[in-house]
Design a protein around this motif. Structure first.
Motif, short mmCIF file in Angstrom:
data_model
loop_
_atom_site.label_atom_id
_atom_site.label_comp_id
_atom_site.label_asym_id
_atom_site.label_seq_id
_atom_site.Cartn_x
_atom_site.Cartn_y
_atom_site.Cartn_z
N ALA A 306 0.85 -1.18 0.00
CA ALA A 306 0.00 0.00 0.00
C ALA A 306 0.88 1.23 0.00
O ALA A 306 2.06 1.18 0.36
CB ALA A 306 -0.93 0.01 1.22
N ILE A 307 0.31 2.36 -0.41
CA ILE A 307 1.00 3.65 -0.44
C ILE A 307 0.26 4.61 0.47
O ILE A 307 -0.93 4.87 0.26
CB ILE A 307 1.07 4.21 -1.87
CG1 ILE A 307 1.82 3.25 -2.80
CG2 ILE A 307 1.72 5.59 -1.89
CD1 ILE A 307 1.72 3.62 -4.27
N SER A 308 0.94 5.12 1.50
CA SER A 308 0.34 6.08 2.44
C SER A 308 1.45 6.89 3.10
O SER A 308 2.58 6.41 3.22
CB SER A 308 -0.48 5.37 3.52
OG SER A 308 -1.63 4.75 3.00
N ASP A 309 1.10 8.10 3.54
CA ASP A 309 2.05 8.92 4.30
C ASP A 309 1.97 8.50 5.77
O ASP A 309 1.11 8.95 6.51
CB ASP A 309 1.71 10.40 4.13
CG ASP A 309 2.69 11.31 4.87
OD1 ASP A 309 3.66 10.81 5.45
OD2 ASP A 309 2.46 12.54 4.86
N GLY A 314 4.48 14.55 4.60
CA GLY A 314 4.11 15.01 3.27
C GLY A 314 4.64 14.15 2.14
O GLY A 314 4.33 14.42 0.97
N ARG A 315 5.41 13.11 2.46
CA ARG A 315 5.94 12.22 1.43
C ARG A 315 5.28 10.85 1.56
O ARG A 315 5.26 10.27 2.66
CB ARG A 315 7.46 12.08 1.55
CG ARG A 315 8.22 13.34 1.18
CD ARG A 315 9.73 13.10 1.19
NE ARG A 315 10.22 12.79 2.53
CZ ARG A 315 10.67 13.71 3.38
NH1 ARG A 315 10.69 14.99 3.04
NH2 ARG A 315 11.11 13.36 4.58
N PRO A 316 4.77 10.30 0.47
CA PRO A 316 4.12 8.98 0.53
C PRO A 316 5.13 7.87 0.79
O PRO A 316 6.20 7.82 0.17
CB PRO A 316 3.48 8.83 -0.86
CG PRO A 316 4.28 9.74 -1.74
CD PRO A 316 4.73 10.87 -0.88
N ASP A 317 4.80 6.99 1.71
CA ASP A 317 5.65 5.87 2.08
C ASP A 317 5.05 4.57 1.52
O ASP A 317 3.96 4.57 0.93
CB ASP A 317 5.77 5.79 3.60
CG ASP A 317 6.21 7.12 4.21
OD1 ASP A 317 7.31 7.59 3.86
OD2 ASP A 317 5.45 7.69 5.02
N GLN A 337 8.37 1.31 4.58
CA GLN A 337 9.59 1.90 4.06
C GLN A 337 9.39 3.42 3.96
O GLN A 337 8.54 3.90 3.21
CB GLN A 337 9.93 1.29 2.69
CG GLN A 337 10.31 -0.17 2.80
CD GLN A 337 10.38 -0.85 1.45
OE1 GLN A 337 9.38 -1.26 0.90
NE2 GLN A 337 11.58 -0.97 0.91
N GLU A 338 10.18 4.13 4.74
CA GLU A 338 10.07 5.58 4.80
C GLU A 338 10.68 6.22 3.57
O GLU A 338 11.82 5.95 3.20
CB GLU A 338 10.77 6.11 6.05
CG GLU A 338 10.72 7.63 6.20
CD GLU A 338 11.50 8.09 7.40
OE1 GLU A 338 11.60 9.32 7.58
OE2 GLU A 338 12.01 7.24 8.17
#
Length: 392
Positions: A306-309, A314-317, A337-338
């Motif tokens: 999945a993609i989420s901050d 402000g950057r998607p992790d 993964q940051e």
């Protein structure tokens, strides 16, 4: 179609304290709750909170969980078993008969090979009453091993149809057409969209930004495994053209959608069972750029992404689950993964408990302003649960 393959190295690893796990429902053999296999969410009672449905593959229970609100989400959630389907593989919410009561669609593969609907009681007061639910089968789906369902209006008639994908012999992606009398399951027609071999994901999103929903899928095995999209032909036709996104020839699992690139394009991310994390970005010309990353902590059998901050910077992790039953002992199978300015950094979410995790849903479960992780686990009987994001 052009592809660019890039291998990215992780810049670091952080073995911090795992996120706290809260159990929504525990395994219970007597109640048919063994082997929780996937979570899907929707607000079924109009209270603004996301509720859950899941199928317990080993036990057969198809269950619904009503979100009790932020003050009580760390306890067991109110639930109901809406049906019992041997070998249930997937369950998803959809109000098929448009009566205002949200039903559940389930898929089965194994000794039972069909798609089912569990009709919800019309009265909200009866929603948690098991006897008020009724289960019907779609006869036209008999004989195929169905893996996944996606509610979607395919022919623009205002009724919710069902896109379904199967595996192994005669596998296809198809859709069930909702007739005028939705309750007459014998009248639902099956329309083939494309051949398949082992469908893992079906997602609806407007890939080409033309105003209608396309279908993104991951097909794990066969002669042409990979990540594909089916272009919505609009009201004028029903030829959903299949086009490759990436992951050609790889055993791709549950995919995620989002925007990591920051170019306002739909990005697709998908783990494989060989330790790769496939990240695909669609350019303005329609070509896809494919980047190969590695799963966190050296894991080699990815399951979902999945993609989420996560940390609200402000950057998607990137968030992933894996099947640690296929890894060495004491592996951390759920991680994020940051997306740091200096590169990707691994962080633990789970502890070493759990062997086979599944799909990810990211939303603010406890109402504190950050995104928590909802998933389930199939082998070590962890059941259905969520991990509390410690950012806030």
């Amino acid at each position: 179609m052009k592809f660019m393959i890039i291998f990215l190295l992780l810049s670091g690893t952080v073995l911090a304290e795992p996120w706290q796990r809260h159990t929504i429902d525990s395994s219970d053999k007597l109640e048919g709750k063994r082997g929780a296999d996937g979570v899907r969410v929707a607000d079924v009672n109009g209270d603004g909170l996301l509720d859950i449905t899941t199928g317990w593959e080993e036990g057969g229970a198809v269950a619904v969980y009503l979100n009790p609100g932020p003050e009580n989400v760390k306890n067991s959630w109110p639930s109901v078993t809406v049906g019992s389907i041997r070998g249930v593989e997937d369950a998803v919410f959809a109000d098929l008969d448009a009566d205002g009561a949200v039903d559940v669609v389930s898929c089965a593969e194994g000794k039972v090979n069909n798609v089912f609907v569990h009709w919800a009681p019309k009265s909200k007061a009866d929603y948690l009453e098991a006897d008020a639910w009724k289960t019907d089968v779609f006869p036209t789906t008999d004989g195929r091993r169905w893996m996944f369902a996606l509610p979607m209006d395919m022919n623009f008639d205002g009724r919710i149809d069902i896109v379904i994908g199967s595996k192994n012999d005669n596998a296809i992606v198809a859709w069930l057409e909702n007739p005028l009398n939705s309750r007459d399951t014998s009248s639902w027609k099956l329309h083939k969209l494309c051949d398949a071999n082992w469908i893992m994901s079906l997602r609806a999103t407007d890939i080409d930004r033309d105003g209608d929903k396309d279908i993104v899928l991951s097909d794990r095995y066969g002669k042409e495994p990979g990540i594909y999209w089916l272009k919505n032909p609009g009201k004028q036709g029903m030829n959903w053209k299949r086009q490759l996104i990436g992951g050609k020839g790889k055993q791709v699992m549950f995919l995620g959608l989002g925007d990591i690139s920051g170019n306002d394009a739909e990005n697709v991310i998908c783990p494989t069972i060989t330790g790769e994390l496939i990240y695909c970005v669609r350019g303005k010309s329609g070509d896809w750029t494919e980047t190969l990353m590695r799963l966190p902590f050296g894991l080699t059998f990815g399951k979902s992404a999945a993609i989420s901050d996560i940390n609200l910077d402000g950057r998607p992790d990137i968030i992933t689950t894996s099947e640690s039953q296929r890894e060495a002992d004491e592996m951390i199978a759920v991680a994020w993964q940051e997306n740091s300015p200096t590169g990707w950094i691994d962080h633990a979410i789970s502890d070493e408990k759990g062997r086979k995790f599944d799909r990810i849903e990211m939303f603010d479960i406890d109402g504190d302003g950050d995104l928590d992780l909802l998933t389930c686990e199939e082998v070590d009987d962890l059941g259905v649960f969520w991990y509390e994001n410690p950012t806030r």
